[in-house]
Design a protein around this motif. Structure first.
Motif, mmCIF file in Angstrom:
data_model
loop_
_atom_site.group_PDB
_atom_site.id
_atom_site.type_symbol
_atom_site.label_atom_id
_atom_site.label_comp_id
_atom_site.label_asym_id
_atom_site.label_seq_id
_atom_site.Cartn_x
_atom_site.Cartn_y
_atom_site.Cartn_z
ATOM 1 N N ALA A 192 32.907 -19.687 3.653
ATOM 2 C CA ALA A 192 32.988 -19.099 1.974
ATOM 3 C C ALA A 192 34.233 -18.784 1.888
ATOM 4 C CB ALA A 192 32.933 -17.365 2.396
ATOM 5 N N LEU A 193 36.014 -18.949 3.076
ATOM 6 C CA LEU A 193 36.667 -19.286 2.361
ATOM 7 C C LEU A 193 38.115 -20.509 2.074
ATOM 8 C CD1 LEU A 193 40.038 -17.405 2.685
ATOM 9 C CD2 LEU A 193 40.209 -18.827 5.635
ATOM 10 N N ALA A 194 37.152 -21.635 2.739
ATOM 11 C CA ALA A 194 37.029 -22.757 2.233
ATOM 12 C C ALA A 194 36.606 -23.399 0.789
ATOM 13 C CB ALA A 194 36.410 -23.202 3.395
ATOM 14 N N SER A 195 35.419 -22.488 0.816
ATOM 15 C CA SER A 195 35.235 -22.845 -1.275
ATOM 16 C C SER A 195 35.828 -22.501 -1.881
ATOM 17 C CB SER A 195 33.610 -22.716 -0.830
ATOM 18 O OG SER A 195 33.253 -21.287 -0.629
ATOM 19 N N ALA A 196 36.574 -21.112 -1.316
ATOM 20 C CA ALA A 196 36.377 -19.943 -2.577
ATOM 21 C C ALA A 196 38.538 -20.407 -2.994
ATOM 22 C CB ALA A 196 37.542 -18.980 -1.686
ATOM 23 N N PHE A 197 38.584 -21.756 -2.593
ATOM 24 C CA PHE A 197 39.611 -22.106 -2.841
ATOM 25 C C PHE A 197 39.913 -24.232 -2.699
ATOM 26 C CE2 PHE A 197 41.212 -18.268 -0.423
ATOM 27 C CZ PHE A 197 42.049 -18.040 -1.280
ATOM 28 N N LYS A 198 40.758 -24.820 -3.540
ATOM 29 C CA LYS A 198 40.748 -25.713 -3.445
ATOM 30 C C LYS A 198 42.688 -26.531 -3.046
ATOM 31 C CE LYS A 198 40.527 -30.196 -6.536
ATOM 32 N NZ LYS A 198 39.800 -30.836 -5.387
ATOM 33 N N GLY B 73 40.010 -29.942 7.728
ATOM 34 C CA GLY B 73 38.981 -30.650 7.508
ATOM 35 C C GLY B 73 38.239 -30.703 6.238
ATOM 36 N N ALA B 74 38.044 -29.402 5.617
ATOM 37 C CA ALA B 74 37.632 -28.869 4.519
ATOM 38 C C ALA B 74 38.150 -29.380 2.991
ATOM 39 C CB ALA B 74 37.027 -27.387 4.659
ATOM 40 N N TRP B 75 39.159 -29.314 3.370
ATOM 41 C CA TRP B 75 40.391 -29.263 2.008
ATOM 42 C C TRP B 75 41.005 -30.928 2.512
ATOM 43 C CZ3 TRP B 75 42.760 -24.139 3.280
ATOM 44 C CH2 TRP B 75 41.975 -23.740 2.427
ATOM 45 N N GLY B 76 40.757 -32.176 3.535
ATOM 46 C CA GLY B 76 40.971 -32.811 3.693
ATOM 47 C C GLY B 76 42.701 -33.123 3.963
ATOM 48 N N MET B 77 43.504 -31.884 4.795
ATOM 49 C CA MET B 77 44.469 -32.217 4.194
ATOM 50 C C MET B 77 44.193 -32.421 6.578
ATOM 51 S SD MET B 77 45.446 -28.327 2.657
ATOM 52 C CE MET B 77 47.250 -29.118 2.701
ATOM 53 N N THR B 78 46.291 -32.760 6.666
ATOM 54 C CA THR B 78 46.647 -33.283 8.028
ATOM 55 C C THR B 78 46.636 -31.480 8.342
ATOM 56 O OG1 THR B 78 47.371 -34.833 7.803
ATOM 57 C CG2 THR B 78 48.028 -33.840 9.889
#
Length: 109
Positions: free
Chosen positions: A22-28, A51-56
Motif C-alpha cells: 500500500a505504501l509503495a502504491s501511494a507514491f511514485k 524494488g517497487a520503485w526501481g531504485m538502488t
C-alpha cells in the motif's frame, strides 16, 4: 515496562510487511535513482520499496546485528553501520530518503 523494552531494542519498530504494498502504491519515485534508509533495521522496507520503485537501495543501521542483515541483503558497498546523526553524504546523492526512526521520549532531563 514498555519503555524499557523499547530502549532494549533501540526503539526498533519495523513497518509491518503487510503495509508495504500500500505504501509503495501511494507514491511514485523517480525510477533509476538512489534510495537511502538511514534507520534501515533489517532492510525489509527498503528492499520492498526500492524494488517497487526501481531504485538502488542504500542502508544505514546503528544496531550491529540488524546492520549485518542489511549487509547480507545489500552488500558492503551499499550499507553503513552507524548513528544516523553522524551519517554524511554529498548533496543530491539520493533521490529519496525513507525514514522510520526509533521512537522514544526525550525530555532533556
Amino acid at each position: 515496562m514498555a519503555h524499557l523494552q523499547s530502549q532494549m531494542k533501540g526503539g526498533y519498530y519495523p513497518l509491518p510487511p503487510e503495509h508495504l504494498p500500500a505504501l509503495a502504491s501511494a507514491f511514485k519515485a523517480s525510477e533509476g535513482g538512489r534510495m537511502l534508509d538511514p534507520c534501515a533495521g533489517e532492510g525489509d522496507a527498503l528492499q520492498h520499496l526500492a524494488g517497487a520503485w526501481g531504485m538502488t537501495p542504500y542502508a544505514n543501521e546503528i544496531d550491529t546485528a540488524r546492520a549485518a542483515a542489511c549487509r547480507d541483503r545489500f552488500g558492503a558497498e551499499r550499507m553503513v553501520c552507524g548513528d544516523l546523526m553522524t551519517l554524511r553524504a554529498p548533496n543530491r546523492a539520493f533521490s529519496l530518503v525513507f525514514l522510520n526512526p526509533p521512537y522514544a521520549e526525550n525530555s532533556g532531563n
